[in-house]
Design an enzyme around this catalytic site. Sequence first.
Site, PDB file in Angstrom:
ATOM      1  CB  CYS A 281      -1.568  -4.355  -1.401  1.00  0.00           C
ATOM      2  SG  CYS A 281      -1.751  -6.138  -1.294  1.00  0.00           S
TER       3      CYS A 281
ATOM      4  CG  HIS B 281       2.392  -6.847  -0.871  1.00  0.00           C
ATOM      5  ND1 HIS B 281       1.435  -6.133  -0.184  1.00  0.00           N
ATOM      6  CD2 HIS B 281       3.317  -5.936  -1.269  1.00  0.00           C
ATOM      7  CE1 HIS B 281       1.765  -4.853  -0.165  1.00  0.00           C
ATOM      8  NE2 HIS B 281       2.905  -4.709  -0.816  1.00  0.00           N
TER       9      HIS B 281
END
EC number: 3.4.19.12
Length: 780
Positions: free
Chosen positions: A312, A734
């Site tokens: 990510c 994330h």
Amino acid sequence: MASCVHTGAADLNPPGSSQAVYREDCTQCFDSIDDDAGLNVCLYCFNGGCAGNRDHALLHYKRFGHPLALNIRRTPKKVQRDEPPPKISKLSIAAETEEDRYDIATSVVCYSCSQDNVDKASGKLPAVIEGVMTAMTFSKKEEVKAWEQEFVPCEHTLCLVQQDNTQAASTDSNHCSECDLGENLWLCLECGNKGCGRSQFGGSKGNSHGLTHADSTSHAVAVKLGSITAEGSADVYCYKCNEERVDPELATHLAHWGIYLAGREKTEKSLMEMQVEHNLKWEFSMTTEDGRELAPVFGPAFTGLANLGNSCYLSSIMQCIFSVAGFRERYYQLSEEPPLCQAPAQDLETQLQKLADGLLSGRYSRPDSRVILSASIPEVAHQKGLAPAMFKYLIGQGHEEFATMRQQDAFEFLLHLFKSVSLSKHTSPQINPVQDFRFQVEQRLQCLNCKKVRYKVDEQDNISVAVPARPAAASDETGKQYESVHLSECLDIFTSAEVVELTCPACGSQGGFSKQSSFKTLPQELVVNARRFELVNWVPTKLDIPVLVDDNPLDFSSYLAGEHDAGEEQLPDIEESTAFVPNPEALDQLMGMGFPAVRCEKALHATGNSDAETAMNWLFAHMEDPDIDEPLVLDRAGTSSSTEQDATKIAQLGDMGIEACRARRALAATDGDVNRALDWVFTHPDDVEEKEEPSVGDHDAQSHSGSVGLTSLPARYELRSIVCHKGTSVHAGHYVAVIRKPLSGQNGLSWVMFNDEKVVKFEDIEAMKKTAYLYFFTRV
């Protein structure tokens, strides 16, 4: 079926074990075997080319004359599921295979004979086709390499000494020696003790008795019992290194304690699997305050990227990068053919053009047709997302961190991308898009005693600003809270004067200097990294400090450097050594731990410029040295600046677009090390000392001496995109990108979130701006 004279060609052979087979998606666009036309895999070099309207397979034939290709088409089987298929996050052996999920059809085409259904049983075709279909695909092969290089042995696993197995404490028991836990058990390979591990997110419970045992006995190496497989793989942890390691003699060491690999079955998740799952579990809210699902957005420039497992950080940066005009202009070339190269998957320009087309064209931005709705699944169909496997493995090639499957720092990746793009050759006259991010920072140093000054100008493509941590008066059970800080205050701190302890070369005073940085020029595109960290046991830990950023443009006029005072006296020049350039990655790690730059450089020089850990140990041992904060000064006679440099190394740098005079200077500054010289060129773009006279045809010899950036006023910057992070560390958790874009049927710009493959219109932007890690501003 048609016959073909090419099926018995001498150069038609199955792929070797080391050859990459591109049978998933086209090497020059994201069309794949899942499209109606399928993918044509060249049966000579195993390049994958799309067979649809773009027909990059035909282009490959025209360029290289390889007549035969295997067309592969894949369609999902109609199998009813109660849940969607799990997101692939790590290469593993699963019960369900590709054959269980898909129907696969193949045919052979010959471009030279104009045949699209060549007899697959003729000539050498059966062996070649079988080789193509059974070979590990490129993305899987690279993923295996990335996982394999995660861990290495250490001195403690290599020199492990095991005690007499009669001394083992209950090695045949099935629970921890200190408590009743029967899972997450770690076997000490030195004495045979079994202790429970630490509690893991998404894993088993643990009371850390394995760690307690290691601390009390100084035993270093332990293996997680539930992770042992019959093939000999397992989680091996070294408590002295505080890292996962590899034990080359694991089978022997386990057998010493009566544990044999034959018939062994893995029963628990590995540490890496739990980390991947942990990072994928970090979810940014995909609903509004009243519980409504955020509306998916589709169309050009609204295409998501699938998570390849801890990727990510890459996805969020590339979404922001391709929202910048300069990158779109260079890489989104609708009317041009892909660059001519023998290996498109190994060419950075080709892969950046492929990614730009995938993200910006809108061809792949559509609801995922594979989603099977049921009562347990919200009826919101997001995209499948493009898998940027070729780009990820190419951009990470040879890099210690980005070549792995671990989560990485998005800011560090951005800087690595800038460097790679700047050194990449481009076939068209398009300008380097990183140039739009570059500007100059002027540093003013003034002795507090004699008032003499020195000015130094550095070129940068980003700024990293510290966010002051001021604990709020009220904190709750969730932990410490902090007062909000406006981004302008961070910029004020960045450009304010500070006192540094240096000895003045003019008056000899040790009273220190006033040091102040200002913008000499400003960029078209500005990246600001907001540092919200404090050191906890020498580990940078993220702080949740809200940073306020206005919707209105931010005026940078006050941060520009003023005119120099004609009456100022200049400090005498100090002959600075060019023989030593600190390892940039190790330097960043040390400075990230809070050590001053002067100490970091001195430590790296004293320890051979090898790694941060060795240099850190040197620092701890020399904290009290009286000259620890004095700049590193080496005898110029010891440099290699006057040494004749190897012509081969100069040619190597020349192949990367670096002119000979700068290559010689870079090699002289780095003791002839090509890799360090490459870094030196990138970090010294305006170094013009002892420039050679330009020769005929050397039109670019003085191109680096010109001013970079803009000085015109007003200097107003509008926030266009942000990269946000959830998690306690930039190496875990994330990342998502939130970008300001025009939406169809709406006036002005709207905020859109790119959360891997999910692309949605976003409403609560103020909360996201407060927690952003990177801010991308555009000059307006």
